[in-house]
Design a protein around this motif. Structure first.
Motif, PDB file in Angstrom:
ATOM      1  N   LYS A  37       0.875  -1.098  -0.180  1.00 25.01           N
ATOM      2  CA  LYS A  37       0.083   0.072  -0.048  1.00 25.01           C
ATOM      3  C   LYS A  37       0.817   1.196   0.082  1.00 25.01           C
ATOM      4  N   GLU A  40       1.662   1.972  -3.414  1.00 23.14           N
ATOM      5  CA  GLU A  40       0.695   2.366  -4.133  1.00 23.14           C
ATOM      6  C   GLU A  40       0.446   4.068  -3.926  1.00 23.14           C
ATOM      7  N   ARG A  43       3.213   5.804  -5.762  1.00 23.63           N
ATOM      8  CA  ARG A  43       2.884   6.031  -7.262  1.00 23.63           C
ATOM      9  C   ARG A  43       1.872   6.888  -7.754  1.00 23.63           C
ATOM     10  N   GLU A  44       0.892   7.012  -6.673  1.00 19.81           N
ATOM     11  CA  GLU A  44      -0.481   7.894  -7.191  1.00 19.81           C
ATOM     12  C   GLU A  44      -0.208   9.295  -6.982  1.00 19.81           C
TER      13      GLU A  44
END
Length: 240
Positions: A37, A40, A43-44
């Motif tokens: 997570k 994630e 990257r976001e």
């Protein structure tokens, strides 16, 4: 990941690396990505141009903190909670991260990220101005990460050193300003000239202080690493 609109001023230094662009690209794309997570979230944030520490700094901090194994970490500038979440992976079962931020939208996003990552008991987010909060803190921190308004670095330095253990480390982000830190005042746009002067004053104080050991690492927009070697008269760290 849930999207929250974060309105931030465009940071031109994100596109002005202090080393060659192809080297930066190599450092950002060829080093091991974060998993799970937290990966994630990274990257976001990068896709949406949310200002978090770049991946080369992520890899470096992961390695550094894995070696020094701090238990108590203080961060100035939580933003969306990414770097504090990264650091929380290294404080061990009894360790803790305290972070500070004053922007409501960032605070909201950081809290949601801590919930997603299961870090609500591991990270304390103090809401408000760092200038008001730092003097209220006590205890000793093994590691302090400062990534806030660059014009405030010199102002915050005495409190950071007060709170830092002897042989503890203070790491300060974005000290090279895309290489413009080297330029004379007259070549700096008037709107950023005051920041330029304050940051140069801060660097002069740190790099010449007899009780501090320091090194600048050209990762991201420059990481200044400072080790407190002995107790220090705080007046020697204050801006003139």
């Amino acid at each position: 990941m849930e999207n929250i609109k974060i309105k931030t001023a465009r940071n031109e230094m994100m596109d002005r690396p202090v080393v060659k662009k192809e080297v930066v690209e190599f450092l950002r794309t060829r080093q091991k990505p974060l998993s799970g997570k937290l990966g994630e979230i990274e990257r976001e944030a990068n896709e949406r141009r949310v200002p978090i520490i770049p991946h080369e700094t992520v890899v470096f901090l992961n390695l550094l903190l894995g070696q020094i194994k701090p238990e108590h970490i203080l961060e100035i500038g939580a933003a969306i909670g990414f770097s504090s979440s990264l650091m929380a992976q290294h404080v061990g079962e009894n360790g803790h991260v305290t972070t500070i931020d004053r922007f409501d939208v960032m605070i909201e996003k950081a809290k949601k990220n801590y919930e997603v990552l299961g870090l609500t008991e591991k990270v304390t987010l103090l809401e408000g101005q760092a200038a008001d909060i730092l003097p209220t803190l006590s205890g000793q921190y093994d590691f302090i990460f400062m990534d806030s308004a660059k014009s405030k670095y010199h102002e915050f330095l005495p409190e950071c050193i007060r709170l830092l253990k002897i042989n503890g480390m203070l790491v300060v982000d974005d000290v090279l300003q895309g290489g413009t830190i080297l330029l004379p005042d007259e070549e700096i746009p008037k709107r950023t000239r005051a920041i330029h002067r304050k940051l140069n004053s801060f660097l002069d104080t740190v790099m010449n202080h007899p009780s501090l050991e320091s090194s600048i690492v050209p990762l991201g927009d420059g990481l200044l690493m400072i080790v407190k070697k002995e107790e220090i008269e705080l007046s020697s760290l204050r801006p003139l």
